[in-house]
Design a protein around this motif. Structure first.
Motif, PDB file in Angstrom:
ATOM      1  N   LEU A 135       0.816  -1.207   0.000  1.00 56.78           N
ATOM      2  CA  LEU A 135       0.000   0.000   0.000  1.00 56.78           C
ATOM      3  C   LEU A 135       0.857   1.268   0.000  1.00 56.78           C
ATOM      4  O   LEU A 135       2.040   1.249   0.326  1.00 56.78           O
ATOM      5  CB  LEU A 135      -0.941   0.003   1.212  1.00 56.78           C
ATOM      6  CG  LEU A 135      -1.913  -1.183   1.321  1.00 56.78           C
ATOM      7  CD1 LEU A 135      -2.934  -0.916   2.426  1.00 56.78           C
ATOM      8  CD2 LEU A 135      -2.608  -1.492   0.009  1.00 56.78           C
ATOM      9  N   ARG A 143      -4.170   4.887   1.682  1.00 60.05           N
ATOM     10  CA  ARG A 143      -4.100   3.502   2.151  1.00 60.05           C
ATOM     11  C   ARG A 143      -5.482   2.974   2.521  1.00 60.05           C
ATOM     12  O   ARG A 143      -5.820   1.820   2.227  1.00 60.05           O
ATOM     13  CB  ARG A 143      -3.163   3.387   3.358  1.00 60.05           C
ATOM     14  CG  ARG A 143      -1.703   3.541   3.020  1.00 60.05           C
ATOM     15  CD  ARG A 143      -0.827   3.138   4.191  1.00 60.05           C
ATOM     16  NE  ARG A 143      -0.896   4.078   5.304  1.00 60.05           N
ATOM     17  CZ  ARG A 143      -0.115   5.150   5.440  1.00 60.05           C
ATOM     18  NH1 ARG A 143       0.783   5.434   4.509  1.00 60.05           N
ATOM     19  NH2 ARG A 143      -0.220   5.937   6.502  1.00 60.05           N
ATOM     20  N   THR A 167       1.213   0.872   7.396  1.00 56.02           N
ATOM     21  CA  THR A 167       0.345   1.438   8.421  1.00 56.02           C
ATOM     22  C   THR A 167       0.523   0.648   9.703  1.00 56.02           C
ATOM     23  O   THR A 167       0.894  -0.529   9.666  1.00 56.02           O
ATOM     24  CB  THR A 167      -1.124   1.422   7.959  1.00 56.02           C
ATOM     25  OG1 THR A 167      -1.887   2.364   8.710  1.00 56.02           O
ATOM     26  CG2 THR A 167      -1.752   0.039   8.080  1.00 56.02           C
ATOM     27  N   THR A 173      -6.712   2.203   8.531  1.00 56.75           N
ATOM     28  CA  THR A 173      -6.515   1.098   7.598  1.00 56.75           C
ATOM     29  C   THR A 173      -6.467  -0.234   8.330  1.00 56.75           C
ATOM     30  O   THR A 173      -7.102  -1.217   7.919  1.00 56.75           O
ATOM     31  CB  THR A 173      -5.221   1.312   6.792  1.00 56.75           C
ATOM     32  OG1 THR A 173      -5.341   2.519   6.028  1.00 56.75           O
ATOM     33  CG2 THR A 173      -4.957   0.149   5.853  1.00 56.75           C
TER      34      THR A 173
END
Length: 241
Positions: A135, A143, A167, A173
């Motif tokens: 991502l 994301r 993340t 996310t």
């Protein structure tokens, strides 16, 4: 049959010591005993810095594994071979990959195109869906949009989603994905599980997610100077009824 899975951002084969050495990546993967491997930041005939090598093909040959590749960047040839210059993600498998394909994810202005590389493997006669992704690195809203697209494509099949999600636990996310899939490290890992320590603070940004009855048995972080990320290894089994 337990399935040993590995996700590893290889940073184009360039290690923490700034040396380019794909054989160190081979050593990490081989020592892990992985049956199924998701790789990110894999070059093909792209940069002089990475020798214009087909890194995906080289790693698959050295490891004796089947390959699926998805190019996030696909440019005109720059190498003497005349092959297109590519950068993206790869899946490697010891047990065969079928129904291989790529699905593009949302891409905001100024970002590089990201995607989900998809294939299927057979585990104890059961088809298991395998998704590899990477991502966007610098925008949580992007994301999140990409994660929403991944979630929209999920179904009830046994599924393994591997990759560099850029993340941390608790982010929007992560929370979205955790409503649909199980975070393997959160279930069976010990400690913070940081996979990116090249820049402080250490962060857990690489994940293996499970769904459709798959269960994580063990999880560990494999440290190496071969890349700026550590590899994440998870042993997976089909849930018993």
């Amino acid at each position: 049959m337990p399935l040993t899975c590995l996700t590893y951002n290889i940073h184009g084969g360039i290690g923490m010591d700034d040396a380019l050495d794909l054989d160190r990546i081979v050593d990490v993967v081989r020592a892990s005993g992985a049956d199924l491997v998701a790789l990110q930041e894999v070059d093909r005939h792209r940069r002089e810095l990475t020798g214009h090598v087909d890194q995906a093909g080289y790693l698959a040959r050295r490891l004796g594994m089947e390959l699926a590749y998805a190019a996030c960047l696909d440019d005109e040839p720059v190498a003497p071979s005349g092959e297109r210059a590519q950068y993206g993600t790869a899946l490697l498998s010891r047990i065969g990959l079928v129904d291989k394909g790529i699905r593009h994810l949302p891409c905001f202005d100024g970002s590089e195109q990201r995607g989900v590389l998809e294939a299927e493997v057979q585990v104890d006669g059961t088809p298991v869906r395998v998704l590899g992704t990477h991502l966007q690195w610098d925008r949580e809203d992007e994301r999140l949009a990409q994660a929403e697209a991944i979630v929209a494509g999920l179904d009830q099949r046994p599924t393994i989603l591997l990759g560099d999600f850029n993340t941390e636990p608790g982010s929007p996310t992560h929370r979205l994905l955790a409503t649909h899939l199980d975070d393997a490290w959160a279930g069976v890992g010990a400690g913070p599980g940081a996979t990116f320590t090249a820049e402080p603070p250490p962060r857990r940004i690489d994940y293996i997610w499970l769904g459709g009855g798959l269960q994580a048995r063990t999880a560990e972080i494999i440290d190496s100077v071969a890349s700026d990320h550590s590899a994440l290894r998870v042993v997976v089994e089909l849930g018993r009824t």
